[in-house]
Design an enzyme around this catalytic site. Structure first.
Site, PDB file in Angstrom:
ATOM      1  CB  ALA A 155      92.585 -14.211  -1.812  1.00  0.00           C
ATOM      2  CE1 TYR A 156      92.735  -6.638  -5.496  1.00  0.00           C
ATOM      3  CE2 TYR A 156      95.150  -6.409  -5.364  1.00  0.00           C
ATOM      4  CZ  TYR A 156      93.988  -6.109  -5.771  1.00  0.00           C
ATOM      5  OH  TYR A 156      93.886  -4.989  -6.684  1.00  0.00           O
ATOM      6  CB  SER A 157      98.728 -11.527  -4.335  1.00  0.00           C
ATOM      7  OG  SER A 157      99.081 -10.300  -3.369  1.00  0.00           O
ATOM      8  CB  SER A 159      92.151 -12.853  -7.935  1.00  0.00           C
ATOM      9  OG  SER A 159      92.565 -11.681  -7.242  1.00  0.00           O
ATOM     10  CE  LYS A 160      92.760  -7.337  -9.163  1.00  0.00           C
ATOM     11  NZ  LYS A 160      91.447  -6.843 -10.111  1.00  0.00           N
TER      12      LYS A 160
END
Length: 249
Positions: A155-157, A159-160
């Protein structure tokens, strides 16, 4: 190195400005003459950040709520005498460090809501104010994870990666104006956000940095403040690495 007066007469909003990289950026902007409004979730942390930076106003809000962002922008512009020169979007969360098959749907939605949708709401709210004044600098904080994709951080990857694509799109939309839009893609920087990660994931990130250490807040701040300044006049819609040699493109 601080450049006194670089932001004299300029106004700025920094999201995630109560801690970590956001607070470092806000402190540097203030030291170089900017009038600030800080946005973050916690009122207590915001009060401490206001004392440290001398910000003229703070806003406690959840940037994942577009109505709160709209209201915060209106109140911040009032505190900044109707002018917004600089927006730095630093607010973000990591989400859990688990595989995709085990990733909780609610956690996925929250990471995307804060890191990508919230950043969109903030950029969207800032553009009209900058257009009215005929000038602006937007700096979005992405991550090298958005370029390379970290395992157990989907999710973090994602989103970025979205932040990078969004920045490129908005930069092109506004290229004919005097508004510049860029993003920064740091490798890991040791801040309180590490508290949201497993030690195994922290060790993995360090192993990927050729320089062999984590980045410093001041190292990210130096790049962000250049991108937020008048000197950044010909760069827009771009991603700038501060990754200790990790980024491969």
């Amino acid at each position: 190195m601080v450049f006194p007066g670089r932001f004299q007469g300029r106004t700025a909003i920094v999201t995630g400005g109560a801690s970590g990289i956001g607070l470092g950026i806000a402190t540097r902007l203030a030291a170089e003459g900017a009038r600030l409004c800080l946005w973050d979730l916690g009122e207590e942390a915001l009060s401490a950040a206001r004392r440290q930076t001398g910000a003229c106003a703070v806003q406690a809000l959840d940037i994942a709520d577009p109505a709160q962002v709209t209201q915060a922008m209106e109140e911040s512009l009032a505190a900044l005498d109707g002018r917004l020169d600089v927006l730095v979007c630093s607010a973000g969360i990591t989400g859990p460090n688990v595989t995709v098959r085990d990733y909780p749907v609610e956690a996925w939605q929250r990471v995307i809501d804060v890191n990508l949708n919230g950043l969109f709401y903030c950029n969207r709210a800032a553009v009209p104010a900058m257009e009215r004044n005929g000038y602006g600098r937007i700096v979005n904080i992405a991550s090298v994870a958005g370029k390379e994709g970290n395992p157990n951080a989907s999710a973090y990857s994602t989103s970025k990666a979205g932040v990078i694509g969004f920045t490129k799109s908005l930069g092109k939309e506004l290229a004919k104006s005097e508004i510049r839009v860029n993003c920064v893609t740091p490798a890991a920087v040791r801040t309180a956000i590490f508290d949201q990660m497993t030690q195994e994931h922290i060790d993995f990130m360090l192993s990927k940095i050729p320089i062999g250490r984590f980045g410093g807040i001041d190292e990210v701040t130096s790049l962000v403040c250049w991108l937020a300044s008048e000197e950044c006049s010909f760069s827009t819609g771009a991603a700038f690495d501060v990754s200790g040699g990790r980024a491969t493109y």
